[in-house]
Design an enzyme around this catalytic site. Structure first.
Site, mmCIF file in Angstrom:
data_model
loop_
_atom_site.group_PDB
_atom_site.id
_atom_site.type_symbol
_atom_site.label_atom_id
_atom_site.label_comp_id
_atom_site.label_asym_id
_atom_site.label_seq_id
_atom_site.Cartn_x
_atom_site.Cartn_y
_atom_site.Cartn_z
ATOM 1 N N LYS A 1 0.823 -1.111 -0.069
ATOM 2 C CA LYS A 1 -0.009 0.085 -0.087
ATOM 3 C C LYS A 1 0.755 1.302 0.008
ATOM 4 O O LYS A 1 0.402 2.201 -0.692
ATOM 5 C CB LYS A 1 -1.015 0.130 1.199
ATOM 6 C CG LYS A 1 -2.089 -1.112 1.248
ATOM 7 C CD LYS A 1 -3.184 -0.887 2.092
ATOM 8 C CE LYS A 1 -4.044 -1.964 2.345
ATOM 9 N NZ LYS A 1 -4.409 -3.120 1.506
ATOM 10 N N GLU B 1 -3.134 6.774 8.323
ATOM 11 C CA GLU B 1 -3.761 7.703 7.415
ATOM 12 C C GLU B 1 -4.824 8.163 8.094
ATOM 13 O O GLU B 1 -5.656 7.554 8.875
ATOM 14 C CB GLU B 1 -3.999 7.091 6.064
ATOM 15 C CG GLU B 1 -5.036 5.876 6.048
ATOM 16 C CD GLU B 1 -5.131 5.400 4.561
ATOM 17 O OE1 GLU B 1 -4.353 5.650 3.806
ATOM 18 O OE2 GLU B 1 -6.281 4.806 4.297
ATOM 19 N N ARG C 1 -5.179 -7.894 -10.038
ATOM 20 C CA ARG C 1 -5.855 -9.328 -10.347
ATOM 21 C C ARG C 1 -7.170 -9.265 -10.351
ATOM 22 O O ARG C 1 -7.799 -8.277 -10.477
ATOM 23 C CB ARG C 1 -5.596 -10.296 -9.037
ATOM 24 C CG ARG C 1 -6.133 -9.347 -7.748
ATOM 25 C CD ARG C 1 -6.200 -10.432 -6.502
ATOM 26 N NE ARG C 1 -6.700 -9.677 -5.144
ATOM 27 C CZ ARG C 1 -7.827 -9.271 -4.926
ATOM 28 N NH1 ARG C 1 -8.818 -9.710 -5.584
ATOM 29 N NH2 ARG C 1 -8.061 -8.501 -3.929
HETATM 30 P P1 ADP Z 1 -7.889 -4.413 1.905
HETATM 31 O O1 ADP Z 1 -6.419 -4.374 1.101
HETATM 32 O O2 ADP Z 1 -7.792 -5.141 3.062
HETATM 33 O O3 ADP Z 1 -8.884 -4.597 1.034
HETATM 34 P P2 ADP Z 1 -8.311 -1.352 1.824
HETATM 35 O O4 ADP Z 1 -7.231 -0.401 1.781
HETATM 36 O O5 ADP Z 1 -8.763 -1.754 0.351
HETATM 37 O O6 ADP Z 1 -7.526 -2.720 2.478
HETATM 38 O O7 ADP Z 1 -9.377 -0.817 2.587
HETATM 39 C C1 ADP Z 1 -10.389 -2.217 2.862
HETATM 40 C C2 ADP Z 1 -11.740 -1.359 3.337
HETATM 41 O O8 ADP Z 1 -11.295 -0.695 4.571
HETATM 42 C C3 ADP Z 1 -12.265 -0.219 2.565
HETATM 43 O O9 ADP Z 1 -13.186 -0.722 1.569
HETATM 44 C C4 ADP Z 1 -12.995 0.799 3.580
HETATM 45 O O10 ADP Z 1 -14.182 0.576 3.721
HETATM 46 C C5 ADP Z 1 -12.055 0.633 4.698
HETATM 47 N N1 ADP Z 1 -11.034 1.570 4.870
HETATM 48 C C6 ADP Z 1 -9.852 1.669 4.283
HETATM 49 N N2 ADP Z 1 -9.179 2.834 4.476
HETATM 50 C C7 ADP Z 1 -9.892 3.674 4.972
HETATM 51 C C8 ADP Z 1 -9.831 4.848 5.577
HETATM 52 N N3 ADP Z 1 -8.854 5.795 5.283
HETATM 53 N N4 ADP Z 1 -10.873 5.579 6.049
HETATM 54 C C9 ADP Z 1 -12.219 4.953 6.275
HETATM 55 N N5 ADP Z 1 -12.312 3.606 5.431
HETATM 56 C C10 ADP Z 1 -11.088 3.077 5.334
HETATM 57 P P1 ADP Z 2 -11.604 -8.437 -3.543
HETATM 58 O O1 ADP Z 2 -10.339 -7.562 -3.028
HETATM 59 O O2 ADP Z 2 -11.579 -9.295 -4.883
HETATM 60 O O3 ADP Z 2 -12.959 -7.529 -3.542
HETATM 61 P P2 ADP Z 2 -11.423 -9.746 -1.076
HETATM 62 O O4 ADP Z 2 -10.672 -8.365 -0.525
HETATM 63 O O5 ADP Z 2 -12.282 -10.399 -0.253
HETATM 64 O O6 ADP Z 2 -11.910 -9.161 -2.384
HETATM 65 O O7 ADP Z 2 -10.092 -10.483 -1.334
HETATM 66 C C1 ADP Z 2 -10.473 -11.841 -2.082
HETATM 67 C C2 ADP Z 2 -9.660 -12.822 -1.328
HETATM 68 O O8 ADP Z 2 -8.392 -12.742 -1.409
HETATM 69 C C3 ADP Z 2 -10.045 -13.284 -0.120
HETATM 70 O O9 ADP Z 2 -9.969 -14.651 0.037
HETATM 71 C C4 ADP Z 2 -9.065 -12.617 0.858
HETATM 72 O O10 ADP Z 2 -8.960 -13.393 2.010
HETATM 73 C C5 ADP Z 2 -7.739 -12.917 -0.064
HETATM 74 N N1 ADP Z 2 -6.696 -11.964 0.202
HETATM 75 C C6 ADP Z 2 -6.735 -10.608 -0.429
HETATM 76 N N2 ADP Z 2 -5.532 -9.793 -0.203
HETATM 77 C C7 ADP Z 2 -5.072 -10.751 0.697
HETATM 78 C C8 ADP Z 2 -3.709 -10.654 1.152
HETATM 79 N N3 ADP Z 2 -2.892 -9.553 1.149
HETATM 80 N N4 ADP Z 2 -3.235 -11.691 2.069
HETATM 81 C C9 ADP Z 2 -4.179 -12.812 2.176
HETATM 82 N N5 ADP Z 2 -5.239 -13.004 1.441
HETATM 83 C C10 ADP Z 2 -5.678 -11.993 0.871
#
Ligand code: ADP
Ligand code: ADP
Ligand code: MG
Length: 496
Positions: A117, A201, A293
């Site tokens: 990130k 953040e 992906r």
């Molecule tokens: P991941 O890699 O686990 O998907 P993300 O950074 O995409 O992590 O964040 C997943 C979710 O967490 C977002 O869809 C949002 O709902 C919440 N989130 C992440 N960052 C923030 C933020 N700075 N403020 C508010 N919600 C957040």
């Molecule tokens: P998407 O990002 O496709 O909307 P998810 O955040 O639910 O959906 O992630 C999809 C799948 O990938 C899930 O099985 C989640 O547990 C796995 N996954 C995503 N990012 C990671 C990570 N950094 N480490 C381990 N598993 C991950």
């Protein structure tokens, strides 16, 4: 280079999803599986299958050497990683390339930059992409981190740079909790992702999660296939997704799309990818991360754009130039996806494993089910508890929603609790209907009682129908039978 045989380094619905497109292109398919998946649907679906090892993914689906060996044994010339597992592992992508095989995905360099990130924030900085206020470097010094949090302004979020799947994030509302939360975040990051880098953040309050699908080829062309709104989440992970978003104007859609294309260009991206944004009150948006992906919710984009994203991934990996031009793309109607997880919404969405004693899929116009199970199968405890994705497509949002309600009512799952009753609740919620919902939806509107309430209302309704039917029986016996059986699926699914 033409691909002849694809090994899918994944399991469940996504493995089958990929194989379906491959088959339509005349490409042979190879499944890999663990000992827990001997009888899995993806194994039966593939032309060939190779056993990798024991159930634990660390001994099967995550073992790079075994996957490469499976390619050699079967003569597969390309690997599709699906999502999760090795899909965002740059070491794996590099190794595949070194072995002279085709990785159906972006370059190892793009994965490396965007998989982290912080590295991704640094990469997009000079590409006119708005970032969430906060840091673009890791921090380990608690005192310094506290100062930065004060400058950003509370509430803040402490995030693991290597996090994913909604894991590795902590919200801090009160400065006095910062130190403890940071310590926890660091140890969690280390334990879960093997990388203790964290950063701070701004926590955007009541935001929407809006993401953009992009496709890039190996000749520098990048297009966006509109947005998906994924704000209905539990544990920061999506449960309901839709395309397009109910709230974006065509002007904003273009802005989001062009920002996403810039993110892709910042890392010379090729393949299918998703740029995730978080949107504040007036839909001003900030870059969250890029997933390098295929995304779980990619079907809603396929439904509204008419593009098969897996086929595009394969053609791009073969080195072909994109045939689709940005100006050719149009939005056709509206699509919604609900994720059917083996989880109990009445018990904090905790996983609920067991056997699918009954499993009858909904059918009919505008309904698509992507799943990896059949009736009688067990949901293994070792992997992600998602059973299926239910997708509906309609001429507009109202039709997609009404179709989803109908499809959920038709879906019969017994033996395992699922997120379906929750998703049914979402479809009728005024905030979902008017599009104003945010990522806080579950916290603000959902308690297990609302499902029980719905159940009582529905039982009353059924009781009413039966009372009415009894009085009408002699006149309309056919109607009586039909309405009884139409209700029974729903009743059985809820009353477990
Ligand atoms: P991941 O890699 O686990 O998907 P993300 O950074 O995409 O992590 O964040 C997943 C979710 O967490 C977002 O869809 C949002 O709902 C919440 N989130 C992440 N960052 C923030 C933020 N700075 N403020 C508010 N919600 C957040
Ligand atoms: P998407 O990002 O496709 O909307 P998810 O955040 O639910 O959906 O992630 C999809 C799948 O990938 C899930 O099985 C989640 O547990 C796995 N996954 C995503 N990012 C990671 C990570 N950094 N480490 C381990 N598993 C991950
Ligand atoms: Mg994300």
């Amino acid at each position: 280079m033409k691909i002849n045989k694809i090994l899918v380094a994944n399991r469940g619905e996504i493995a089958i999803r990929v194989m379906r497109s491959a088959r339509e292109m005349g490409i042979k398919t190879v499944a890999v599986y663990s000992e827990a998946d001997q009888t899995a649907a993806h194994v039966a679906f593939a032309d060939e299958a190779v056993l990798l090892g024991p159930a634990a993914s660390a001994q099967s689906y995550l073992v790079i050497d075994k996957i490469i060996e499976a390619c050699k044994i079967t003569g597969a010339d390309a690997i599709h990683p699906g999502y999760g597992f090795l899909s965002e592992n740059a070491v794996f992508a590099e190794r595949v390339k070194k072995e002279g095989l085709i990785f159906i995905g972006p370059s190892p360099e793009s994965i490396k930059v965007m998989g982290d990130k912080l590295a991704s924030k640094q990469a997009v900085k000079d590409f006119n992409v708005p970032l969430v206020p906060g840091m673009d470097e890791p921090i380990s010094d608690v005192i310094k981190a506290q100062k930065i949090a004060n400058d950003i302004g509370y509430p803040v979020m402490i995030k693991a740079s290597a996090g994913g799947g909604g894991k590795g994030m902590r919200i801090v509302d009160d400065p006095k909790d910062f130190e403890e939360q940071m310590k926890r975040a660091v140890s969690e990051a280390k334990n879960s992702f093997g990388d203790d880098a964290v950063f701070v953040e701004k926590f955007i309050q009541n935001p929407k999660h809006i993401e953009v699908q992009v496709l890039g080829d190996q000749h520098g062309n990048v297009i966006y296939l509109f947005e998906r709104e994924c704000s209905i989440q539990r544990r920061n992970q999506k449960v309901v997704e839709e395309a397009p978003s109910a709230v974006l104007t065509p002007e904003l859609r273009k802005k989001y799309g062009e920002a996403a294309v810039n993110v892709a260009k910042s890392c010379n991206y090729f393949g299918a990818g998703t740029v995730e944004f978080i949107a504040g009150k007036d839909l001003d948006f900030y870059f969250l991360e890029m997933n390098t992906r295929l995304q779980v919710e990619h079907p809603v984009t396929e439904q509204i754009s008419g593009v098969d994203l897996v086929k595009e991934q394969i053609k791009i990996a073969e080195g072909k130039a994109l045939e689709i031009k940005q100006e050719d793309l149009k939005i056709h109607g509206h699509a919604i996806e609900v994720r059917v997880y083996a989880e109990d919404p009445e018990n904090k969405f905790l996983p609920d494993t067991g056997t699918l004693h009954k499993y009858v899929r909904p059918q009919g116009a505008g309904v698509r089910v992507d799943d990896g199970y059949e009736e009688g199968m067990e949901i293994p405890i070792y992997y992600d508890p998602m059973i299926a994705k239910l997708i509906t497509h309609g001429k507009d949002r109202t039709e997609a929603i009404e179709r989803m309600k109908r499809a959920i009512d038709e879906y019969q799952i017994e033996g395992i609790k699922t997120t379906l009753p929750f998703c049914r609740f979402v479809m009728d919620h005024p905030e979902f209907r008017d599009g104003s919902f945010t990522t806080k939806f579950v916290e603000q509107h959902f308690t297990p009682e609302v499902l029980k309430q719905e159940l009582t209302d529905e039982l009353k309704e059924i009781a009413g129908i039966f009372a009415f039917e009894l009085s009408q029986e002699s006149k309309h016996s056919l109607t009586t039978n039909q309405s009884k059986s139409a209700k029974s699926g729903w009743k059985k699914r809820i009353v477990r």
